[in-house]
Design an enzyme around this catalytic site. Structure first.
Site, PDB file in Angstrom:
ATOM      1  CD  GLU A 133       1.767  -1.460   1.982  1.00  0.00           C
ATOM      2  OE1 GLU A 133       1.139  -2.430   2.465  1.00  0.00           O
ATOM      3  OE2 GLU A 133       2.032  -1.336   0.775  1.00  0.00           O
TER       4      GLU A 133
ATOM      5  CE  LYS B  26      -3.425   0.272   5.048  1.00  0.00           C
ATOM      6  NZ  LYS B  26      -1.991   0.476   5.306  1.00  0.00           N
TER       7      LYS B  26
ATOM      8  NE  ARG C  78      -7.037  -8.039   9.036  1.00  0.00           N
ATOM      9  CZ  ARG C  78      -6.560  -6.956   8.404  1.00  0.00           C
ATOM     10  NH1 ARG C  78      -7.360  -6.015   7.993  1.00  0.00           N
ATOM     11  NH2 ARG C  78      -5.283  -6.825   8.162  1.00  0.00           N
TER      12      ARG C  78
HETATM   13  P1  ATP Z   1      -5.430  -3.055   5.188  1.00  0.00           P
HETATM   14  O1  ATP Z   1      -5.881  -4.428   4.810  1.00  0.00           O
HETATM   15  O2  ATP Z   1      -6.528  -2.169   5.654  1.00  0.00           O
HETATM   16  O3  ATP Z   1      -4.564  -2.420   4.157  1.00  0.00           O
HETATM   17  P2  ATP Z   1      -3.042  -3.744   6.525  1.00  0.00           P
HETATM   18  O4  ATP Z   1      -2.921  -4.825   7.528  1.00  0.00           O
HETATM   19  O5  ATP Z   1      -2.493  -3.999   5.174  1.00  0.00           O
HETATM   20  O6  ATP Z   1      -4.547  -3.285   6.473  1.00  0.00           O
HETATM   21  P3  ATP Z   1      -1.009  -2.061   7.549  1.00  0.00           P
HETATM   22  O7  ATP Z   1      -0.760  -0.647   7.260  1.00  0.00           O
HETATM   23  O8  ATP Z   1      -0.048  -3.057   7.031  1.00  0.00           O
HETATM   24  O9  ATP Z   1      -2.460  -2.385   7.032  1.00  0.00           O
HETATM   25  O10 ATP Z   1      -1.273  -2.290   9.095  1.00  0.00           O
HETATM   26  C1  ATP Z   1      -0.507  -1.769  10.151  1.00  0.00           C
HETATM   27  C2  ATP Z   1      -0.828  -2.553  11.389  1.00  0.00           C
HETATM   28  O11 ATP Z   1      -2.213  -2.455  11.704  1.00  0.00           O
HETATM   29  C3  ATP Z   1      -0.521  -4.038  11.220  1.00  0.00           C
HETATM   30  O12 ATP Z   1       0.104  -4.502  12.379  1.00  0.00           O
HETATM   31  C4  ATP Z   1      -1.876  -4.641  11.015  1.00  0.00           C
HETATM   32  O13 ATP Z   1      -1.884  -5.978  11.434  1.00  0.00           O
HETATM   33  C5  ATP Z   1      -2.770  -3.735  11.856  1.00  0.00           C
HETATM   34  N1  ATP Z   1      -4.151  -3.744  11.348  1.00  0.00           N
HETATM   35  C6  ATP Z   1      -4.586  -3.461  10.108  1.00  0.00           C
HETATM   36  N2  ATP Z   1      -5.908  -3.638   9.999  1.00  0.00           N
HETATM   37  C7  ATP Z   1      -6.346  -4.035  11.224  1.00  0.00           C
HETATM   38  C8  ATP Z   1      -7.625  -4.386  11.780  1.00  0.00           C
HETATM   39  N3  ATP Z   1      -8.744  -4.358  11.042  1.00  0.00           N
HETATM   40  N4  ATP Z   1      -7.675  -4.756  13.070  1.00  0.00           N
HETATM   41  C9  ATP Z   1      -6.574  -4.777  13.832  1.00  0.00           C
HETATM   42  N5  ATP Z   1      -5.343  -4.468  13.379  1.00  0.00           N
HETATM   43  C10 ATP Z   1      -5.218  -4.101  12.090  1.00  0.00           C
HETATM   44 MG    MG Z   2      -0.667  -4.220   4.435  1.00  0.00          MG
END
Ligand code: ATP
Ligand code: MG
Length: 574
Positions: A47, A281, A271
């Site tokens: 995102e 983020k 994760r």
């Molecule tokens: P955040 O909570 O940091 O905003 P998010 O999951 O909302 O993380 P996205 O941009 O939606 O962030 O994530 C893109 C991809 O990266 C998704 O497939 C997500 O599952 C993966 N991802 C995000 N954070 C992690 C993490 N700490 N470990 C492994 N994969 C991750």
């Molecule tokens: Mg997200």
């Protein structure tokens, strides 16, 4: 689960293909049964609401790595369904970071590319009696949803006719209604044990400009309605995401089944959490917006751009990710393990140089004045092809303040009055006297040198117990050096007392700026991003803030400091 450094070392030496994991096993099985006609296709779906962090690196390595291994394809897809938080700056940084990590996407897509198709499919679901427009407020919807132990209640609008639903949904789209006044919901089961299946919201009204579609839309699809359909449209076979989406999988499958479209398969993994590190983020954005750090690429940030600026290599990050593997249980990995892979990689590639961070003047009384010799110094003992360079030696030098003690503690073998040590690539020197300021601090050390020890060995075979680094004062380059410690003091930054915030766990000493470091002259004109080992101190990387003649270095990571360990054991403070 915490993985120790020794386990990491063992895993790191295993060939990548022998590091099996359950996702790889699913793919191997699907290839065996020819489930997707031998195809493997994945996507990485960030995102664009912030910069990528080390957690994303794990997802990227899985998505791209597994597809690569089986000759498949990986798309980069921006999950841009929320117009309010997304910005082009983030899109650009994400693309740069994925490339820097070493991956190239096949297709580049945006969930917003599919808004028209998603809208058509919503109309189909309404016509099939599988979706309805609800007038309940967000608060009422929450109340009607029930709890884990109590079933939900049907909305009074659940049984609207297809015609009325079509009419209302089209009017939602054309902008007739204010934000929050209506939603489109899937008609599934308000008594489902899975809360995600209790008539989840598919569309909401949001009169907001979108970074790509402008003002074309005032209704936006929810993540759960957009994600699976986007996967399906791209014919993604294996759609990896983190474990918190496990309970969303039935919904992911429900939409695909109702629409009769390509059956992408969602697979969840753990994760990445790292000690002393915050990987959200939202929280990272707060650090930037409140000025707690110098930006998204501050070298203390766990963002890929921060780690890059700090001097971490993509290889080190990929080796780290490969070693931690994937599983179905979320744990926390020691930051020290990531650092192990950084040291291991930099040890192989970083040129050695001499730099003094906290200078103490040394005068060699029996060395001729106005004389200079060029000493041969090895560039990298790990890499014979890296060759050697000349380092100027003269009568007045700088050494590290830490390398001199007027009264040496037990087991301290470096310079002290009457003691002989080796100057790296130089001579043996013996301390004869010191000069102090009026506060009683040693400001100058006087020595004599033994001309027979040039290069660092005594012809009579006598030994010294310490070798220290130095820089010739007349030839030194002045530099700023930024020394970093963990951004968060607590191993688990989210461990806070009631009423306190994660940011209360920020380490107030995470940045120390050394303004008068002295470098050997070969570092006068260095390229931004170049990485060096400052002998005996650690790995350092040239920062973009460097000016001609005044380089700025970031400390990537210290060498393992054996003296600090001895000191700790002895309880000596030096
Ligand atoms: P955040 O909570 O940091 O905003 P998010 O999951 O909302 O993380 P996205 O941009 O939606 O962030 O994530 C893109 C991809 O990266 C998704 O497939 C997500 O599952 C993966 N991802 C995000 N954070 C992690 C993490 N700490 N470990 C492994 N994969 C991750
Ligand atoms: Mg997200």
């Amino acid at each position: 689960m915490t993985t120790s450094g020794t386990e990491a070392e063992r895993d790191a030496h295993a060939a990548p293909e022998s590091r099996s994991n359950f996702i790889r096993d699913i793919i191997l099985d699907d290839l065996k049964t020819n489930k997707y006609a031998g195809r493997v296709q994945t996507r990485f779906p960030p995102e664009p609401n912030g910069y990528l962090h080390i957690g994303h690196a794990k997802a990227i390595c899985l998505d791209f790595g597994l597809a690569d291994e089986f000759g498949g394809h990986t798309n980069l897809r921006f999950d841009d369904t929320n117009p309010e938080k997304e910005e082009t700056e983030y899109v650009d940084s994400i693309m740069a970071d994925v490339k820097w990590l070493g991956f190239n996407w096949d297709g580049l897509f945006y969930a917003s590319d599919y808004f028209d198709q998603l809208y058509e499919w919503a109309l189909k679901l309404i016509r099939d009696g599988k979706a309805y427009v609800d007038d309940l407020s967000a608060e009422e919807i929450r109340k009607y949803r029930g709890t884990l132990t109590e079933p939900g209640k049907n909305s009074p609008h659940r049984n609207r006719s297809v015609e009325e639903n079509l009419d209302l949904f089209q009017r939602m789209k054309s902008g007739e209604f204010p934000d929050g006044s209506r939603v489109l919901r899937a008609k599934i089961d308000m008594a489902s044990p899975n809360l995600n299946m209790r008539d989840p919201v598919m569309y909401r009204i949001l009169h907001a400009e979108h970074h790509r579609t402008g003002n074309k839309w005032c209704i936006y699809p929810m993540y759960d309605y957009a994600h699976g359909q986007s996967d399906s449209l791209e014919k993604v076979t294996h759609s990896m995401c983190t474990l918190e989406f496990e309970d969303h999988r039935p919904l992911y499958n429900w939409f695909i089944q109702q629409l009769g479209i390509f059956p992408s398969q969602q697979i969840e993994f753990d994760r990445l959490n790292l000690t002393h590190t915050m990987l959200s983020k939202r929280k990272l954005r707060q650090l930037v917006q409140e000025g707690r750090v110098r930006g998204w690429d501050d070298p203390r940030m766990p963002t890929l751009s921060g780690l890059r600026r700090r001097g971490y290599t993509p290889e080190a990050i990929r080796n780290f990710v490969a070693s931690i593997g994937v599983s179905k249980t979320t744990g926390s990995i020691e930051l020290a393990m990531l650092e192990h892979f950084v040291r291991e990689d930099l040890n192989k590639r970083a040129a050695r140089v001499m730099a003094v961070l906290r200078p103490l003047k040394v005068v060699i009384d029996n060395y001729p004045e106005n004389h200079m010799e060029e000493m041969d110094a090895v560039n990298n003992p790990e890499d014979p092809t890296a060759g050697s360079r000349k380092v100027p030696f003269s009568r007045v030098l700088y050494i590290e303040q830490d390398d001199f003690r007027e009264v040496p503690p037990p087991k301290y073998f470096r310079l002290s009055p009457g003691r002989e040590v080796r100057l790296r690539y130089g001579y043996f020197v013996t301390c004869t006297s010191v000069v102090k300021n009026d506060k009683g601090e040693v400001v100058e050390v006087h020595c004599t040198y033994d001309p027979a020890t040039r290069g660092g060995n005594a012809p009579d075979g006598r030994k010294v117990k310490a070798t220290i680094h130095w820089v010739s004062a007349a030839h030194a380059v002045d530099a700023e050096v930024r020394i970093y410690e963990n951004l968060f003091s607590k191993a688990d930054p989210s461990d806070v007392e009631e009423g306190r915030d994660v940011l209360d766990n920020l380490n107030p000493n995470s940045l120390e700026v050394v303004t008068d470091a002295k470098l050997e002259p070969s570092l006068a004109n260095v390229a931004v991003g170049a990485r060096y080992q400052f002998e005996r101190l650690g790995y350092f990387c040239v920062d973009a803030d460097s000016k001609p003649g005044k380089p700025v270095f970031n400390r990537t990571i210290a060498l393992k400091d054996t003296w600090a360990k001895v000191e700790k054991k002895q309880g000596v403070k030096g």
